[in-house]
Design a protein around this motif. Sequence first.
Motif, PDB file in Angstrom:
ATOM      1  N   ARG A 201       0.825  -1.204   0.000  1.00  0.00           N
ATOM      2  CA  ARG A 201       0.000   0.000   0.000  1.00  0.00           C
ATOM      3  C   ARG A 201       0.860   1.255   0.000  1.00  0.00           C
ATOM      4  O   ARG A 201       0.529   2.258  -0.634  1.00  0.00           O
ATOM      5  N   LEU A 202       1.997   1.206   0.713  1.00  0.00           N
ATOM      6  CA  LEU A 202       2.910   2.344   0.728  1.00  0.00           C
ATOM      7  C   LEU A 202       3.486   2.591  -0.654  1.00  0.00           C
ATOM      8  O   LEU A 202       3.601   3.743  -1.098  1.00  0.00           O
ATOM      9  N   GLN A 203       3.855   1.526  -1.371  1.00  0.00           N
ATOM     10  CA  GLN A 203       4.378   1.686  -2.721  1.00  0.00           C
ATOM     11  C   GLN A 203       3.326   2.275  -3.661  1.00  0.00           C
ATOM     12  O   GLN A 203       3.630   3.148  -4.483  1.00  0.00           O
ATOM     13  N   TRP A 204       2.088   1.813  -3.536  1.00  0.00           N
ATOM     14  CA  TRP A 204       1.018   2.366  -4.374  1.00  0.00           C
ATOM     15  C   TRP A 204       0.829   3.847  -4.086  1.00  0.00           C
ATOM     16  O   TRP A 204       0.601   4.651  -4.996  1.00  0.00           O
ATOM     17  N   SER A 205       0.912   4.221  -2.803  1.00  0.00           N
ATOM     18  CA  SER A 205       0.766   5.630  -2.440  1.00  0.00           C
ATOM     19  C   SER A 205       1.859   6.478  -3.077  1.00  0.00           C
ATOM     20  O   SER A 205       1.603   7.545  -3.639  1.00  0.00           O
TER      21      SER A 205
END
Length: 428
Positions: A201-205
């Motif tokens: 999720r952090l990478q997508w953000s």
Amino acid sequence: MKTLSNMGFAIFGAALVAISYGLARFAFGLFVPSISAELALTPYLIGVIGALPFISFVLATLVAPLAAHRLGARNLAVLSGGFGVAGLGLISQASDALSLGVGVFVCGICTGLMMPALTAAMQALVSRTMHGRVSSIMNAGTSVGIIVAVPTVVFLSDAWRLTYALFAVLTGMGVVAAWCFIPSVSRVTPANAAPPPPITRLQWSRLTRLSLFAFAMGFVSSPYWLFAPDLVVTLGALPPGHTGWLWFAVGIAGLGGAVVSDLADRNNPPITQALMLMMLSSSLVLLAASPSQLALAMFSAMVFGLAYMSLTGLYLMTGIRLLPGRLSMGPVLPFMACALGQAVGSPMVGVLVDGLGYADAFAIFAVIGILVAFLSPLYPGHIDYWAEEEEPQPLPVEDTGLQAAYDHQLLDEDGEPIVSGTKATYKA
């Protein structure tokens, strides 16, 4: 097939990028004054036509990874060059807005397919320790192509049909060279390489923020790429042949973008993003304020070229760094977002030029760029102050930059990077 050395492939790849990006995509703005005069095109129509290659670029980029896997690097590069020959040939014979639009749309397909083909070939031909340097050299090919287009405008400013026919011949030579020097294999991967981990999720953000900044930069840059030569001819009353010096300045300054973007990715990406976006915006204002003075116009073009090429290089490196195991996605998303921004911005600036004039239209886009620059602390740098999932930790120097991302793109079953030169079986 003839085998190229690492640097030989880098130079060869830069030449193909010069054709597919410099000539088939970004040279169009140079000929807008002559084309619009001969075909009686309004700024709005030019804006719509100017958006078409960016739309086709995005569509081609979406299918390029699958095409590279199915067709192989050589066939995809030849296919890309074939689209370039067809598109440039259609432009040279254009008789109205429709035929011109078809030509530039086909040229966009050429651009979208070329870099994935070269990336696939690089993974088969080039040592992994050289991937970062080779990619930087190939990316600089855009500036080389822009510089190559300059003499045709200076000496053949009114002969745009002949010029595009010559571009088509050069692209045809590139097709033959691609068949001779690029391997058919699409990718060579160590057999003990583990699949990349799922995207967090952090990478997508971070990817979302990166893509939004790339979209905004493409949007703000669209007036310059499309209407800068037309502006100095219409407002500044400069001869059409002098517009070539603008693109010469863009290309020369753009060569420094590779150095700036590499230093930025290793140090402070958010600050560099803000500085370069402010420079890009200021170049719009400077050109609109002094269109009749060639020296100031060329200085504006140098500022624009350095800022644009630095930002695209920075977005490329950030995308690879955020997803080092997914080369078909990490660097692709920001480039697609940038092209979408240009596709949206081109017709919009055409409407503004029709309604308000060149100076006001360029000023509006410059203000938008400055406002986006103020948001640059949100750019996904090495220290992410807005991440809730983890404590902000600065990455060590050896884990940053384009080459480090390439070095860590393949992991073994234990999650350790596969070091180039170690014993490993390979699968195609």
